[in-house]
Design an enzyme around this catalytic site. Structure first.
Site, PDB file in Angstrom:
ATOM      1  CG  HIS A   1      -2.047  -0.985   1.111  1.00 54.54           C
ATOM      2  ND1 HIS A   1      -3.027  -0.911   0.149  1.00 54.54           N
ATOM      3  CD2 HIS A   1      -2.328  -2.081   1.860  1.00 54.54           C
ATOM      4  CE1 HIS A   1      -3.873  -1.913   0.301  1.00 54.54           C
ATOM      5  NE2 HIS A   1      -3.470  -2.648   1.323  1.00 54.54           N
TER       6      HIS A   1
ATOM      7  CD  GLU B   1      -5.617  -8.937   3.577  1.00 57.42           C
ATOM      8  OE1 GLU B   1      -5.686  -7.849   4.176  1.00 57.42           O
ATOM      9  OE2 GLU B   1      -4.696  -9.208   2.778  1.00 57.42           O
TER      10      GLU B   1
ATOM     11  CB  ALA C   1      -8.957  -2.545   7.741  1.00 58.39           C
ATOM     12  CG  ASP C   2      -8.134  -5.687   3.390  1.00 56.95           C
ATOM     13  OD1 ASP C   2      -8.277  -5.677   2.167  1.00 56.95           O
ATOM     14  OD2 ASP C   2      -7.261  -5.027   3.974  1.00 56.95           O
TER      15      ASP C   2
END
Length: 239
Positions: free
Chosen positions: A31, A134, A159-160
């Site tokens: 990222h 994830e 989060a994913d």
């Protein structure tokens, strides 16, 4: 163990964090704008200051895994492990006993200082392979994934998972249920678990459930928080 993501290419963030006593840094090549050259510089900085270096790779392609391991990563963090078969392919690409291409003429091999077999055995014994869980598909396959020999640990990407579940409710109940399911499976499989935490209280809670490696924010997050705090305090003092 306590670590953080590094999202700013360059040696300085790694040196600062290593000097502060963090146990590991995760160089975020998924990222953040790390190409192989920038990743190598960050790995060299980690070696210089004695902090363990994990690289979150952008993909599980064998050439990507080979590059960061040859450049001296202590571990790879591989996103979106979906199945046991996927995990086995990743493990094979990271181990000379599997399908990793051989070279001892790189940083990992001491630029030839290690002989062929001493390097092969040392690297296979030292490199850690960590899979990111994830996706809902991975949660459904968690027992089989954790049973893969050579998968050294997992990272729960909450989060994913929240995006995948579209879990927008307070407390993200679907994500919490999935996280607890993963942690229970990891305890049975005796596999280490890491995750990102937002507070010391959350870390204590998950430590009691078996998590042993905690990721705290990122270098950019620390920069933003400190800059925001300094700006607010100075504005208040001068108002």
């Amino acid at each position: 163990m306590l670590g953080t993501f590094v999202k700013t290419p360059g040696p300085q963030p790694v040196e600062i964090l290593g000097g502060l006593g963090y146990d590991f840094v995760i160089i975020d090549a998924e990222h953040a704008p790390f190409d192989r050259g920038r990743t190598e510089i960050a790995l060299l900085a980690a070696r210089a200051c004695g902090v363990a270096a994990v690289v979150r790779v952008p993909s599980a392609q064998p050439d990507v895994l080979l590059g960061v391991l040859d450049d001296g990563a202590d571990a790879v963090l591989v996103p979106h492990i979906l199945s046991a078969a996927h995990a086995r392919d990743v493990v094979a690409a990271c181990r000379y006993a599997g399908a990793r291409g051989f070279s001892n003429g790189c940083r990992a091999g001491g630029y030839g200082a290690r002989g062929q077999w001493s390097h092969t055995d040392a690297a296979d014994g030292a490199v850690a392979v960590i899979g990111m869980i994830e996706d809902p598909q991975a949660v459904e396959s968690i027992d089989a994934i954790l049973a893969v020999e050579g998968l050294d640990g997992i990272f729960i990407g909450r989060a994913d998972l929240s995006v995948a579940f579209d879990d927008r409710a307070a407390g993200a109940p679907q994500v919490r249920e999935a996280t607890l399911r993963i942690l229970a499976a990891a305890r049975v499989a005796a596999k280490p678990v890491s995750l990102l935490v937002a507070s010391a209280e959350e870390a204590r809670e998950f430590s009691a459930l078996g998590v042993s490696a905690f990721v705290i924010a990122s270098d950019q997050g620390f920069l933003r928080s400190a800059a925001q705090d300094a700006l607010g305090r100075l504005r208040a003092a001068l108002a």
